[in-house]
Design an enzyme around this catalytic site. Structure first.
Site, PDB file in Angstrom:
ATOM      1  N   CYS A 221     -12.164   3.945  15.723  1.00 19.69           N
ATOM      2  CA  CYS A 221     -11.279   2.784  15.553  1.00 19.69           C
ATOM      3  C   CYS A 221     -11.306   1.984  16.845  1.00 19.69           C
ATOM      4  O   CYS A 221     -10.268   1.586  17.377  1.00 19.69           O
ATOM      5  CB  CYS A 221      -9.859   3.202  15.171  1.00 19.69           C
ATOM      6  SG  CYS A 221      -9.789   3.916  13.538  1.00 19.69           S
ATOM      7  N   GLY A 222     -12.486   1.781  17.332  1.00 19.02           N
ATOM      8  CA  GLY A 222     -12.685   1.143  18.635  1.00 19.02           C
ATOM      9  C   GLY A 222     -12.449  -0.356  18.626  1.00 19.02           C
ATOM     10  O   GLY A 222     -12.341  -0.962  19.693  1.00 19.02           O
ATOM     11  N   GLY A 223     -12.377  -0.979  17.444  1.00 19.37           N
ATOM     12  CA  GLY A 223     -12.194  -2.432  17.378  1.00 19.37           C
ATOM     13  C   GLY A 223     -13.291  -3.120  18.163  1.00 19.37           C
ATOM     14  O   GLY A 223     -14.481  -2.789  18.047  1.00 19.37           O
ATOM     15  N   GLY A 225     -13.742  -2.736  21.194  1.00 20.95           N
ATOM     16  CA  GLY A 225     -14.272  -1.772  22.163  1.00 20.95           C
ATOM     17  C   GLY A 225     -13.626  -1.830  23.535  1.00 20.95           C
ATOM     18  O   GLY A 225     -14.236  -1.424  24.529  1.00 20.95           O
ATOM     19  N   LEU A 226     -12.371  -2.305  23.582  1.00 23.90           N
ATOM     20  CA  LEU A 226     -11.719  -2.425  24.893  1.00 23.90           C
ATOM     21  C   LEU A 226     -11.662  -1.081  25.622  1.00 23.90           C
ATOM     22  O   LEU A 226     -11.893  -1.011  26.831  1.00 23.90           O
ATOM     23  CB  LEU A 226     -10.298  -2.955  24.719  1.00 23.90           C
ATOM     24  CG  LEU A 226     -10.126  -4.448  24.939  1.00 23.90           C
ATOM     25  CD1 LEU A 226     -11.066  -5.246  24.076  1.00 23.90           C
ATOM     26  CD2 LEU A 226      -8.698  -4.871  24.658  1.00 23.90           C
ATOM     27  N   LYS A 227     -11.372  -0.015  24.886  1.00 24.04           N
ATOM     28  CA  LYS A 227     -11.319   1.305  25.527  1.00 24.04           C
ATOM     29  C   LYS A 227     -12.731   1.796  25.792  1.00 24.04           C
ATOM     30  O   LYS A 227     -12.983   2.498  26.776  1.00 24.04           O
ATOM     31  CB  LYS A 227     -10.525   2.280  24.663  1.00 24.04           C
ATOM     32  CG  LYS A 227      -9.078   1.824  24.545  1.00 24.04           C
ATOM     33  CD  LYS A 227      -8.250   2.737  23.713  1.00 24.04           C
ATOM     34  CE  LYS A 227      -6.802   2.272  23.669  1.00 24.04           C
ATOM     35  NZ  LYS A 227      -6.583   1.015  22.922  1.00 24.04           N
ATOM     36  N   ASP A 242     -15.971   1.402  14.096  1.00 23.81           N
ATOM     37  CA  ASP A 242     -14.847   0.667  13.486  1.00 23.81           C
ATOM     38  C   ASP A 242     -15.325   0.106  12.145  1.00 23.81           C
ATOM     39  O   ASP A 242     -16.526   0.009  11.883  1.00 23.81           O
ATOM     40  CB  ASP A 242     -14.374  -0.477  14.392  1.00 23.81           C
ATOM     41  CG  ASP A 242     -12.964  -0.943  14.075  1.00 23.81           C
ATOM     42  OD1 ASP A 242     -12.022  -0.500  14.774  1.00 23.81           O
ATOM     43  OD2 ASP A 242     -12.792  -1.738  13.119  1.00 23.81           O
ATOM     44  N   CYS A 336      -0.263   2.502  19.253  1.00 21.57           N
ATOM     45  CA  CYS A 336       0.652   1.619  19.995  1.00 21.57           C
ATOM     46  C   CYS A 336       1.934   1.474  19.192  1.00 21.57           C
ATOM     47  O   CYS A 336       2.391   0.373  18.913  1.00 21.57           O
ATOM     48  CB  CYS A 336       0.010   0.269  20.292  1.00 21.57           C
ATOM     49  SG  CYS A 336      -0.617  -0.578  18.843  1.00 21.57           S
TER      50      CYS A 336
HETATM   51  C1  LIG Z   1      -5.415  -0.079  17.237  1.00 19.60           C
HETATM   52  S1  LIG Z   1      -6.776  -0.944  16.652  1.00 19.60           S
HETATM   53  C2  LIG Z   1      -8.034  -0.461  17.765  1.00 19.60           C
HETATM   54  C3  LIG Z   1      -8.037  -1.160  19.087  1.00 19.60           C
HETATM   55  C4  LIG Z   1      -9.198  -0.782  19.971  1.00 19.60           C
HETATM   56  N1  LIG Z   1      -9.404   0.635  20.075  1.00 19.60           N
HETATM   57  C5  LIG Z   1      -9.001  -1.356  21.363  1.00 19.60           C
HETATM   58  O1  LIG Z   1      -8.754  -0.646  22.305  1.00 19.60           O
HETATM   59  O2  LIG Z   1      -9.101  -2.566  21.467  1.00 19.60           O
HETATM   60  C6  LIG Z   1      -7.205  -0.066  15.208  1.00 19.60           C
HETATM   61  C7  LIG Z   1      -8.580  -0.344  14.629  1.00 19.60           C
HETATM   62  O3  LIG Z   1      -8.746   0.515  13.498  1.00 19.60           O
HETATM   63  C8  LIG Z   1      -9.673  -0.119  12.635  1.00 19.60           C
HETATM   64  N2  LIG Z   1      -9.578   0.546  11.327  1.00 19.60           N
HETATM   65  C9  LIG Z   1      -8.556   0.518  10.447  1.00 19.60           C
HETATM   66  N3  LIG Z   1      -8.835   1.292   9.368  1.00 19.60           N
HETATM   67  C10 LIG Z   1     -10.069   1.817   9.586  1.00 19.60           C
HETATM   68  C11 LIG Z   1     -10.921   2.687   8.832  1.00 19.60           C
HETATM   69  N4  LIG Z   1     -10.546   3.172   7.645  1.00 19.60           N
HETATM   70  N5  LIG Z   1     -12.124   3.007   9.355  1.00 19.60           N
HETATM   71  C12 LIG Z   1     -12.509   2.505  10.561  1.00 19.60           C
HETATM   72  N6  LIG Z   1     -11.751   1.691  11.315  1.00 19.60           N
HETATM   73  C13 LIG Z   1     -10.544   1.338  10.830  1.00 19.60           C
HETATM   74  C14 LIG Z   1      -9.270  -1.583  12.677  1.00 19.60           C
HETATM   75  O4  LIG Z   1     -10.356  -2.392  12.320  1.00 19.60           O
HETATM   76  C15 LIG Z   1      -8.853  -1.748  14.154  1.00 19.60           C
HETATM   77  O5  LIG Z   1      -9.904  -2.295  14.920  1.00 19.60           O
END
Ligand SMILES: C[S@@+](CC[C@H](N)C(=O)[O-])C[C@H]1O[C@@H](n2cnc3c(N)ncnc32)[C@H](O)[C@@H]1O
Length: 398
Positions: A221-223, A225-227, A242, A336
């Site tokens: 769930c890297g979005g 990829g900030l982390k 993601d 968060c």
């Molecule tokens: C809290 S955000 C992640 C933020 C990211 N890690 C960062 O540090 O910027 C949660 C992420 O989960 C992803 N997500 C939600 N459901 C998902 C799934 N079933 N499979 C993969 N990714 C998923 C979303 O697209 C979103 O980018």
């Protein structure tokens, strides 16, 4: 067309938030296009965030003077709330009342008298705590029950400093953890300076993996990829997964600009992964109840059932993350959010089903709101509220 005033722009933006827009996004887009002095831009931001952060309290203060506030034209209602906000923050009548009356005159002249009368008559009124904190009752009561006290939520009303993670040597005011700094100038093209805006509480989730050079790390769930940026900067070989390919594309671009190598793979993480690693981070999607400072409107959009529903998805994703963790490896789960369901609730349910994992203690340098199997970070001093659980996989058979 007449150029908008800062007050007029704040009114227009609040109307769009009321229609479902996100304040931060709308403000960024609107202010980027204007060549106004920074002071005016800061005033618009102050009004929009201030009104949303204290919305319940403002309506409570206005209540004795309005018969049917819901029937007022929306702009008039927001002008009253903004005038009440400035009263609450101690702005004198002469600098506060007529500017809002003028704004209303230009839009709904028939209501100018009402706005003038109400804004001049405002008086202090003792509000119940959940109203004073502008929280929905269900969440306020859940927090009081779980944390023992809800006063920490006042932290969401503090102005937010802009934190950046530095991927170059910088001469900036240090933030609360290493690699985090405070940006005190206008927003800029951050990657060009080797910087990435990021809350320290979010950065700390990645730091909990203690990445080492050459180690493989899965960022789930890297979005964007900030982390992953932080993990890559510490020398780890990062694969970031993601569901959202668009977010990942934007992240890949930023990673290149920062000179960092991150591999991106798009996948629904409710399905098992094709690979494993000794270090796995799951930054799960959540209700965002720790981010009310930056996203003040979110609190009015959540429903009581949302944390429970979100926890079901989080457990599913944690299952995938657990399978992808090698024996002896570390798995960090972060959200968060500050709800019991998405933090300790997920931790308890997961550990019941997975006796082969045990919580791995860690020192938290950020203010701790509550410690159990994991740690809740308090939304103080500009930090987002977060929950972290660090797990060691001691036996892959169990
Ligand atoms: C809290 S955000 C992640 C933020 C990211 N890690 C960062 O540090 O910027 C949660 C992420 O989960 C992803 N997500 C939600 N459901 C998902 C799934 N079933 N499979 C993969 N990714 C998923 C979303 O697209 C979103 O980018």
């Amino acid at each position: 067309m007449k150029a908008p005033t800062p007050r007029g722009l704040a009114l227009a933006l609040l109307l769009r938030v009321e229609m479902g827009g996100r304040a931060q996004h709308l403000l960024d887009r609107a202010l980027d296009r204007l060549d106004w002095p920074e002071r005016d831009k800061a005033y618009v931001t102050h009004l929009v965030y201030g009104a949303l952060r204290r919305l319940r309290l403002l309506d409570f203060l206005l209540e004795p003077y309005l018969k049917a506030p819901g029937k007022l034209p929306k702009e008039v209602r927001w002008a009253l709330r903004l005038g009440a906000l400035e009263w609450l923050l101690g702005k004198p009548d002469h600098a506060r009342v007529s500017p809002w009356v003028e704004e209303v005159k230009g839009r709904h002249p028939g209501f100018a008298g009402l706005v003038n009368a109400v804004l001049r008559r405002l008086r202090p009124r003792e509000a119940p705590e959940c109203v004073r904190l502008s929280l929905p009752d269900w969440l306020c009561e859940a927090w009081r029950g779980f944390f023992g006290d809800v006063a920490f939520a006042e932290g969401f009303n503090e102005p937010a400093p802009l934190f950046v993670t530095a991927y170059r040597e910088v001469d900036l005011k240090p933030g609360p953890i290493p690699d985090s700094y405070v940006w005190e100038r206008p927003k800029t093209d951050f990657p060009a300076l080797g910087l990435q805006p990021q809350n320290p509480a979010s950065l700390f989730a990645a730091a909990l993996l203690e990445p080492k050079p050459g180690e493989k790390v899965l960022d789930l769930c890297g979005g964007a990829g900030l982390k992953a940026f932080y993990l890559a900067a510490k020398g780890a070989e990062v694969v970031s997964y993601d569901l959202n390919a668009k977010r990942q594309e934007a992240g890949a671009k930023t990673a290149r600009r920062l000179g960092l190598r991150v591999a991106y793979r798009t996948q629904d993480l409710r399905e098992p992964l094709p690979e494993k690693a000794k270090k796995v981070l799951l930054d799960a999607p959540c209700t965002g109840t720790g981010t009310f400072r930056a996203h003040p409107e979110l609190r009015y959009r959540l429903a009581k059932e949302d944390p429970k529903e979100m926890a079901l998805l989080q457990l599913q994703l944690l299952e995938t993350a657990a399978q992808a963790t090698e024996e002896g490896g570390l798995l960090v789960y972060a959200v968060c959010s500050l709800t019991e369901e998405e933090g300790e609730g997920v931790a308890r349910a997961f550990l019941e089903r997975h006796p082969g994992f045990r919580p791995e203690p860690f020192f938290c340098p950020l203010p701790v709101l509550r410690q159990g199997l994991g740690v809740y970070v308090a939304p103080q001093g500009g930090l987002d509220g977060f929950y972290y659980l660090r797990l060691r996989k001691v036996d892959s058979r169990a």
